[in-house]
Motif scaffolding. Structure first.
Motif, PDB file in Angstrom:
ATOM      1  N   PHE A 145       0.859  -1.185   0.000  1.00  0.00           N
ATOM      2  CA  PHE A 145       0.000   0.000   0.000  1.00  0.00           C
ATOM      3  C   PHE A 145       0.891   1.229   0.000  1.00  0.00           C
ATOM      4  O   PHE A 145       1.820   1.329   0.813  1.00  0.00           O
ATOM      5  CB  PHE A 145      -0.915   0.004   1.229  1.00  0.00           C
ATOM      6  N   ASP A 146       0.653   2.136  -0.918  1.00  0.00           N
ATOM      7  CA  ASP A 146       1.429   3.378  -0.936  1.00  0.00           C
ATOM      8  C   ASP A 146       0.600   4.490  -1.542  1.00  0.00           C
ATOM      9  O   ASP A 146      -0.412   4.259  -2.208  1.00  0.00           O
ATOM     10  CB  ASP A 146       2.733   3.200  -1.736  1.00  0.00           C
ATOM     11  N   TYR A 147       1.032   5.713  -1.305  1.00  0.00           N
ATOM     12  CA  TYR A 147       0.359   6.876  -1.890  1.00  0.00           C
ATOM     13  C   TYR A 147       1.393   7.938  -2.214  1.00  0.00           C
ATOM     14  O   TYR A 147       2.497   7.966  -1.654  1.00  0.00           O
ATOM     15  CB  TYR A 147      -0.715   7.427  -0.942  1.00  0.00           C
ATOM     16  N   SER A 148       1.038   8.813  -3.140  1.00  0.00           N
ATOM     17  CA  SER A 148       1.927   9.894  -3.551  1.00  0.00           C
ATOM     18  C   SER A 148       1.075  11.031  -4.098  1.00  0.00           C
ATOM     19  O   SER A 148      -0.132  10.875  -4.321  1.00  0.00           O
ATOM     20  CB  SER A 148       2.926   9.402  -4.609  1.00  0.00           C
ATOM     21  N   VAL A 149       1.711  12.165  -4.329  1.00  0.00           N
ATOM     22  CA  VAL A 149       1.027  13.321  -4.918  1.00  0.00           C
ATOM     23  C   VAL A 149       1.599  13.539  -6.315  1.00  0.00           C
ATOM     24  O   VAL A 149       2.813  13.629  -6.489  1.00  0.00           O
ATOM     25  CB  VAL A 149       1.213  14.582  -4.060  1.00  0.00           C
ATOM     26  N   ASN A 150       0.726  13.578  -7.328  1.00  0.00           N
ATOM     27  CA  ASN A 150       1.209  13.739  -8.695  1.00  0.00           C
ATOM     28  C   ASN A 150       1.398  15.224  -9.052  1.00  0.00           C
ATOM     29  O   ASN A 150       1.150  16.114  -8.217  1.00  0.00           O
ATOM     30  CB  ASN A 150       0.299  13.022  -9.695  1.00  0.00           C
ATOM     31  N   ASP A 151       1.802  15.475 -10.284  1.00  0.00           N
ATOM     32  CA  ASP A 151       2.099  16.850 -10.703  1.00  0.00           C
ATOM     33  C   ASP A 151       0.883  17.751 -10.682  1.00  0.00           C
ATOM     34  O   ASP A 151       1.006  18.979 -10.572  1.00  0.00           O
ATOM     35  CB  ASP A 151       2.705  16.839 -12.111  1.00  0.00           C
ATOM     36  N   ALA A 152      -0.310  17.158 -10.798  1.00  0.00           N
ATOM     37  CA  ALA A 152      -1.537  17.955 -10.772  1.00  0.00           C
ATOM     38  C   ALA A 152      -2.002  18.268  -9.356  1.00  0.00           C
ATOM     39  O   ALA A 152      -3.004  18.972  -9.170  1.00  0.00           O
ATOM     40  CB  ALA A 152      -2.640  17.220 -11.526  1.00  0.00           C
ATOM     41  N   GLY A 153      -1.274  17.751  -8.353  1.00  0.00           N
ATOM     42  CA  GLY A 153      -1.670  17.968  -6.968  1.00  0.00           C
ATOM     43  C   GLY A 153      -2.690  16.983  -6.459  1.00  0.00           C
ATOM     44  O   GLY A 153      -3.204  17.133  -5.343  1.00  0.00           O
ATOM     45  N   ASN A 154      -2.992  15.963  -7.256  1.00  0.00           N
ATOM     46  CA  ASN A 154      -3.933  14.920  -6.831  1.00  0.00           C
ATOM     47  C   ASN A 154      -3.184  13.805  -6.113  1.00  0.00           C
ATOM     48  O   ASN A 154      -2.010  13.548  -6.400  1.00  0.00           O
ATOM     49  CB  ASN A 154      -4.674  14.344  -8.031  1.00  0.00           C
ATOM     50  N   VAL A 155      -3.868  13.161  -5.186  1.00  0.00           N
ATOM     51  CA  VAL A 155      -3.267  12.061  -4.436  1.00  0.00           C
ATOM     52  C   VAL A 155      -3.548  10.751  -5.168  1.00  0.00           C
ATOM     53  O   VAL A 155      -4.689  10.458  -5.526  1.00  0.00           O
ATOM     54  CB  VAL A 155      -3.811  11.991  -3.000  1.00  0.00           C
ATOM     55  N   VAL A 156      -2.503   9.972  -5.391  1.00  0.00           N
ATOM     56  CA  VAL A 156      -2.626   8.677  -6.054  1.00  0.00           C
ATOM     57  C   VAL A 156      -2.365   7.576  -5.032  1.00  0.00           C
ATOM     58  O   VAL A 156      -1.325   7.578  -4.364  1.00  0.00           O
ATOM     59  CB  VAL A 156      -1.639   8.560  -7.236  1.00  0.00           C
ATOM     60  N   VAL A 157      -3.314   6.656  -4.911  1.00  0.00           N
ATOM     61  CA  VAL A 157      -3.215   5.552  -3.949  1.00  0.00           C
ATOM     62  C   VAL A 157      -3.147   4.237  -4.725  1.00  0.00           C
ATOM     63  O   VAL A 157      -3.927   4.011  -5.649  1.00  0.00           O
ATOM     64  CB  VAL A 157      -4.436   5.537  -3.003  1.00  0.00           C
ATOM     65  N   ASN A 158      -2.206   3.379  -4.346  1.00  0.00           N
ATOM     66  CA  ASN A 158      -2.043   2.083  -5.010  1.00  0.00           C
ATOM     67  C   ASN A 158      -2.052   0.962  -3.971  1.00  0.00           C
ATOM     68  O   ASN A 158      -1.315   1.032  -2.978  1.00  0.00           O
ATOM     69  CB  ASN A 158      -0.738   2.030  -5.797  1.00  0.00           C
ATOM     70  N   THR A 159      -2.876  -0.039  -4.217  1.00  0.00           N
ATOM     71  CA  THR A 159      -2.977  -1.187  -3.319  1.00  0.00           C
ATOM     72  C   THR A 159      -2.847  -2.471  -4.130  1.00  0.00           C
ATOM     73  O   THR A 159      -3.486  -2.617  -5.170  1.00  0.00           O
ATOM     74  CB  THR A 159      -4.326  -1.193  -2.577  1.00  0.00           C
ATOM     75  N   VAL A 160      -2.022  -3.393  -3.654  1.00  0.00           N
ATOM     76  CA  VAL A 160      -1.851  -4.690  -4.300  1.00  0.00           C
ATOM     77  C   VAL A 160      -2.194  -5.768  -3.275  1.00  0.00           C
ATOM     78  O   VAL A 160      -1.729  -5.726  -2.131  1.00  0.00           O
ATOM     79  CB  VAL A 160      -0.411  -4.890  -4.811  1.00  0.00           C
ATOM     80  N   TYR A 161      -3.027  -6.745  -3.700  1.00  0.00           N
ATOM     81  CA  TYR A 161      -3.436  -7.831  -2.812  1.00  0.00           C
ATOM     82  C   TYR A 161      -2.738  -9.135  -3.188  1.00  0.00           C
ATOM     83  O   TYR A 161      -2.248  -9.298  -4.308  1.00  0.00           O
ATOM     84  CB  TYR A 161      -4.959  -8.025  -2.887  1.00  0.00           C
ATOM     85  N   LYS A 162      -2.716 -10.038  -2.247  1.00  0.00           N
ATOM     86  CA  LYS A 162      -2.167 -11.361  -2.498  1.00  0.00           C
ATOM     87  C   LYS A 162      -2.974 -12.047  -3.592  1.00  0.00           C
ATOM     88  O   LYS A 162      -4.211 -12.002  -3.583  1.00  0.00           O
ATOM     89  CB  LYS A 162      -2.211 -12.200  -1.215  1.00  0.00           C
ATOM     90  N   PRO A 163      -2.325 -12.689  -4.569  1.00  0.00           N
ATOM     91  CA  PRO A 163      -3.068 -13.341  -5.656  1.00  0.00           C
ATOM     92  C   PRO A 163      -4.074 -14.369  -5.134  1.00  0.00           C
ATOM     93  O   PRO A 163      -3.806 -15.101  -4.183  1.00  0.00           O
ATOM     94  CB  PRO A 163      -1.958 -14.022  -6.474  1.00  0.00           C
TER      95      PRO A 163
END
Length: 245
Positions: A145-163
């Motif tokens: 699980f991680d998050y970041s702020v892109n160039d547009a100022g929006n927050v991007v959240v990424n989640t990966v689950y166990k297969p």
């Protein structure tokens, strides 16, 4: 009679066939049949993310022991600046809270779902057994699980689950905009043997809302449930109704 369809709008002609005169069993005015003819179909989406942003207002991000919290403002339908807040569970990587003006909307996390209620045809095909791989899945802990702020100022959240059973890789990503709108993407990848897996009952996500939200307002085929192979029994329109209908 002629008319011009505004750009970016849907247009339909609704035709109703009714009795002009009463019969032995039916009164005058009884509807015998209907049809809906589409004469224009708009392209694009019904809602554009970030269209309700407050000028100069950015997303504020903070962390607690178990959550990533985002807050901001949007312009509501009355033109007033309104506060929004959402939170993601760090352990599950799922959206676990969404509140407007301090009023919580959710009581269950937004998670992937590949199951649905069985219908008679499903039971006849024994899908309640054949599709067990996709049923009753839990997404309580994310692999990453991680998050970041892109160039547009929006927050991007990424989640990966166990297969799932080592075959289906599941990942979810969100882009959160300054007005509290979010665009989500659910992706499934082959981790080996997915082609031999049983058919999915559905591909989507689910969440639980609080019980006091009893009314829905939607545009589409309605007012009752319909499927791609039988939605000719419904008309496209805007429907407002309680959820128990």
């Amino acid at each position: 009679r002629s008319f011009e369809v505004p750009a970016g709008k849907d247009a339909f002609i609704n035709v109703n066939y009714t009795l002009k005169k009463a019969t032995d069993v039916l009164p005058a005015g009884t509807e015998l049949a209907w049809d809906q003819i589409c004469i224009a179909k708009a392209e694009g989406v019904a809602f554009d993310a970030a269209q309700a942003c407050v000028p100069g207002s950015d997303i504020k991000v903070s962390e607690t022991d178990g959550k990533v919290v985002m807050t901001g403002l949007f312009v509501d339908a009355s033109g007033h600046n309104t506060a929004w807040a959402m939170a993601f569970n760090k352990e599950s990587g799922a959206l676990c809270s969404y509140a407007v003006n301090g009023v919580e909307m959710l009581c269950g996390e937004l998670v992937p779902c590949f199951d649905r209620a069985m219908v008679e045809n499903d039971l006849g095909a024994h899908l309640q057994k054949k599709a067990l791989m996709w049923r009753g899945l839990e997404f309580g802990k994310a692999e990453s699980f991680d998050y970041s702020v892109n160039d547009a100022g929006n927050v991007v959240v990424n989640t990966v689950y166990k297969p799932i059973e080592g075959k289906a890789g599941i990942s979810v990503s969100y882009e959160i905009f300054a007005d509290g709108s979010l665009c989500g993407s659910l992706e499934m990848t082959d981790k080996g043997g997915l082609a031999q897996a049983p058919d999915m009952l559905r591909f989507g996500m689910e969440m639980t809302m609080k019980g006091e939200y009893q009314n829905i307002d939607f545009y589409g085929n309605g007012p009752w449930e319909n499927y791609s192979d039988r939605n000719s029994c419904t008309m496209v329109g805007r429907y407002q109704q309680p959820i128990n209908q």
